[in-house]
Scaffold this active site. Structure first.
Site, mmCIF file in Angstrom:
data_model
loop_
_atom_site.group_PDB
_atom_site.id
_atom_site.type_symbol
_atom_site.label_atom_id
_atom_site.label_comp_id
_atom_site.label_asym_id
_atom_site.label_seq_id
_atom_site.Cartn_x
_atom_site.Cartn_y
_atom_site.Cartn_z
ATOM 1 C CB THR A 91 -0.956 0.006 1.212
ATOM 2 O OG1 THR A 91 -0.161 -0.047 2.398
ATOM 3 C CG2 THR A 91 -1.888 -1.179 1.189
ATOM 4 C CE LYS A 95 -1.018 0.848 -3.910
ATOM 5 N NZ LYS A 95 -2.235 0.993 -4.692
ATOM 6 C CG ASP A 103 -5.131 -0.992 -7.687
ATOM 7 O OD1 ASP A 103 -5.704 -1.731 -6.866
ATOM 8 O OD2 ASP A 103 -4.204 -0.225 -7.375
#
Ligand code: ATR
Length: 277
Positions: free
Chosen positions: A43, A47, A84
C-alpha cells in the site's frame, strides 16, 4: 476479506498487516520468501519503492510505476503486479457494464490504473482533470506503455491503432480540462469513473459540475468506497446507475488471492466481509 476467503476455502492461511518504515522496504520484501509468505499486498507509500527488490515486474505494474501485489513463486523469486485496473474491469463485468465510451475524472495514481485497463480493453477514454497537463501526460505515458506492450506481445491490430491514435487530437485516449469539458464529454459517455480524491471526506466539493445532467442508461462509478458519496447520490437522483468502489476493491483482492493460492476466489464471501467491516 482475505481471511474470510481463506476460512471459506478451508485454507490454514492468514493475512496480516505489517507496517514497514520507508528505509526498510528492501529488507521487508527480501524477507518474504524466507518467512514462508505466499505473497503480499503493498500500500501507499511503498508501491513504487518495492520495485527494485523484485525479480520481475509485470508490464502493467511497470507502466503504472506501482506494485500492489507481490507473489512469491515456487522457486522463491518475487513477482510484482498491479491488480487495480483489472479489479475495476472485473467489477464492471460482474454487473454487466460494458466500457465503450468512458469519461475518467482525475489524473492521479488511481486514474493511471483505471485508464490503462480501460484503454487496453478497447474503450474510448477521455480524461478530464483540473490540471489538464497532468491528464495529457497520463495519456501519453499510458499510450506509450500500451504501444510497448503491443510490440512485445504482438497484440491485435486494434490495440496498435489505439496507441498510434494517442498522439492524434482525435485519438481514443484524450485529455481535457475539468470542469470546462464536462458538458460535451458527459453527453458522449456511457460510463463515468471518478478517480479523484473528492468524496473521500464529508464536505468535499463534487468532482462534477452539478449543472451537467446525468442520464438513465449512464453508469457512474466512484472509486471511493468508504462512504456514500454526493456524486453517486446525484447520479442516482437523475436516473443513472451508481456504483461505489467496493466492487473494485473486492475484485483487485480476488485477483491477488488467485495468484497466491491458485484457487478461485470466493468473491461473494470477500464482498460480504468488507461490507461487515
Ligand atoms: P491518487 O494517487 O489517489 O489518484 P493524486 O495523485 O493526489 O491521488 O490525485 C488526485 C486527483 O484528484 C487529481 O486528479 C487531482 O487533480 P489535480 O491533478 O489537478 O491536482 C484531483 N483533485 C483533487 N482535488 C481536486 C479538486 N478540488 N478539484 C478537482 N480535482 C481535484
Amino acid at each position: 476479506m482475505h481471511n474470510a476467503a481463506f476460512a471459506a476455502l478451508g485454507l490454514d492461511w492468514a493475512y496480516v498487516p505489517m507496517p514497514v518504515p520507508p528505509d526498510r522496504v528492501g529488507e521487508a520484501v527480501r524477507g518474504l520468501t524466507a518467512l514462508g509468505f505466499a505473497g503480499a499486498n503493498v500500500t501507499v507509500p511503498h508501491k513504487q519503492a518495492v520495485m527494485p527488490f523484485l525479480d520481475e515486474v509485470t508490464p502493467i505494474a511497470r507502466a503504472l510505476g506501482a506494485v500492489n501485489t507481490i507473489v512469491v513463486r515456487p522457486d522463491g523469486s518475487l513477482l510484482g503486479d498491479n491488480t487495480d485496473g483489472a479489479g475495476l474491469m472485473a467489477a464492471l463485468r460482474a454487473h454487466g457494464v460494458s466500457a465503450g465510451r468512458v469519461l475518467v475524472l482525475g489524473a492521479g495514481g488511481a486514474a493511471r490504473a483505471v485508464v490503462y485497463a480501460l484503454a487496453e480493453a478497447g474503450a474510448t477514454v477521455a480524461v478530464a482533470n483540473r490540471t489538464p497537463d497532468r491528464a495529457w501526460a497520463l495519456c501519453r505515458t499510458i499510450g506509450a506503455a500500451l504501444e510497448a506492450a503491443a510490440e512485445t506481445q504482438s497484440a491485435p491490430k486494434n490495440l496498435r491503432d489505439l496507441c498510434v491514435s494517442v498522439v492524434q487530437p482525435s485519438g481514443r485516449l484524450t485529455a481535457h480540462p475539468f470542469p470546462d469539458a464536462l458538458p460535451a464529454l458527459a453527453a458522449e459517455a456511457d460510463l463515468i469513473v471518478n478517480t479523484t480524491s473528492l468524496g473521500l471526506h464529508e464536505g468535499d466539493p463534487l468532482p462534477w459540475d452539478p449543472s451537467v445532467a446525468f442520464r438513465p442508461g449512464q453508469v457512474v462509478y466512484d472509486l471511493v468506497f468508504n462512504r456514500p458519496t454526493e456524486l453517486l447520490a446525484l447520479a442516482r437522483s437523475q436516473g443513472a446507475t451508481a456504483m461505489d468502489g467496493l466492487g473494485m476493491l473486492v475484485h483487485q483482492g480476488a485477483l491477488a488471492f488467485e495468484m497466491w493460492t491458485g484457487q478461485e476466489a470466493p468473491v461473494g464471501v470477500m464482498a460480504e466481509a468488507i461490507r461487515e467491516a
